[in-house]
Design an enzyme around this catalytic site. Structure first.
Site, short mmCIF file in Angstrom:
data_model
loop_
_atom_site.label_atom_id
_atom_site.label_comp_id
_atom_site.label_asym_id
_atom_site.label_seq_id
_atom_site.Cartn_x
_atom_site.Cartn_y
_atom_site.Cartn_z
CG ASP A 4 106.19 -36.66 -4.33
OD1 ASP A 4 106.71 -35.52 -4.21
OD2 ASP A 4 105.84 -37.14 -5.42
CD GLU A 97 98.43 -38.26 -5.79
OE1 GLU A 97 98.26 -38.30 -7.03
OE2 GLU A 97 98.97 -39.15 -5.15
CD GLU A 106 98.72 -48.67 -12.95
OE1 GLU A 106 99.37 -48.15 -12.02
OE2 GLU A 106 98.72 -49.89 -13.19
CG HIS A 254 105.26 -40.38 -6.50
ND1 HIS A 254 104.62 -39.25 -6.06
CD2 HIS A 254 104.31 -41.13 -7.11
CE1 HIS A 254 103.34 -39.31 -6.36
NE2 HIS A 254 103.11 -40.44 -7.00
#
Length: 320
Positions: A4, A97, A106, A254
């Site tokens: 990504d 990240e 999540e 993504h």
């Protein structure tokens, strides 16, 4: 996720364009994965980088660090940040990240905020520094028709009952820009130096979305997020020179976008003229059994210059 480039390039650009911020500093990388962010920080001149991950990927990260000759600068630790005792009392920078689908699904933000409150120096820096969650309208007759047609005959079998799930769960997908007939509106701002854990969920944030073209059928809502990297704690999001967006009009990531389809069998169909508004409230809460699950609830009604719908529609969607 390394592929990504939108995501990885933003972190790399911020770190390499601000090497003076990392020089001789102690950096904590929460959820380091393969360790790419830790490698960037070490190459930018950090004195020490502590890379933490709770999965087996930490073993690969440790190997990658060794192969690249950075074992003297990067220390890889296995486990949850909340359960570990770091080899330092405080750090100068926390990088992570942590973002999940729809920003919060999540996501590791709870752990990042815990690490901030436990280890970040008083004048320390959060990387990234800001995130915003955004909402817009969705209308795409072709997409809805394709979905309906697909389930009505799957290899010759009627599976139309599966359509119910399409209206109960958020669909993570790439939304075409032409399917978004409004500008997006911010529904949650996350200044990562100061936001509290209890502010990550909310029961009702008002929104007003204006149709920028005529819509025969309002068919759902699109949620995406933007991320910003400010070089100073006191900088606001507008002052950040490095940013990226997961919106439909930007380069694909993504994370894609989160699509919440309106169940038209339970809700009166809505058509809009250009300039008319959809007003409502959106709520977001975590699951009771799994805190990484999300429930999104939206109440909405139409508003134009001559009409004001008195009926408030409501629907909830889950991300499991």
């Amino acid at each position: 996720m390394l592929r990504d480039s939108v995501r990885t390039d933003a972190y790399r650009d911020f770190i390499y364009e601000n090497k003076h911020l990392f020089a001789d500093k102690i950096v904590l990388d929460v959820g380091c994965g393969s360790g790419i962010l830790s490698l960037f920080c070490a190459r930018a001149g950090a004195a020490k980088v502590i890379a933490v991950d709770n999965s087996s990927i930490i073993n690969k990260a440790r190997e990658i660090v060794f192969v690249n000759g950075l074992s003297d600068k990067i220390q890889c630790l296995s486990g949850k940040i909340e359960d570990l005792i770091l080899p330092v009392k405080q750090v100068d920078i926390i990088i992570s990240e942590w973002m999940g689908y729809c920003l919060m699904y999540e996501a590791m933000l709870d752990s990042v905020l815990w690490a901030r409150d436990r280890y970040l120096a008083p004048n320390g820096l959060m990387v990234p520094s800001h995130a915003t969650l955004r909402l817009s309208l969705f209308a795409d007759d072709d997409e809805i028709a394709d979905k309906m047609t697909y389930w009505s005959s799957v290899y010759g079998f009627d599976m139309s009952c599966m359509l119910a799930r399409a209206y109960e769960e958020v669909d993570i997908r790439t939304v075409r820009p032409k399917a978004v007939p409004s500008r997006s509106e911010i529904i949650l701002q996350l200044p990562l130096h100061t936001i509290r854990k209890d502010e990550l969920t909310f029961s009702g944030v008002d929104f007003v979305l204006e149709a920028e073209r005529d819509i025969d059928h309002l068919q759902g809502f699109v949620i995406h997020f933007d991320v910003a990297f400010a070089a100073k704690r006191e900088d606001d999001i507008q002052e950040a020179k490095v940013t990226f967006s997961t919106g439909p009009s930007g380069r694909e990531t993504h994370w894609q976008q989160a699509l919440a389809l309106i169940d038209t069998s339970a809700t009166k169909a809505i058509s809009l003229k250009c300039g008319e508004h959809v007003r409502g409230r959106i709520g977001l809460r975590k699951g009771d059994e799994n805190s990484r699950d999300l429930e999104i609830t939206i109440n909405w009604r139409t508003k134009s210059g001559t009409t004001d719908s008195k009926v408030m529609s409501q629907q909830s969607w889950w991300m499991h």
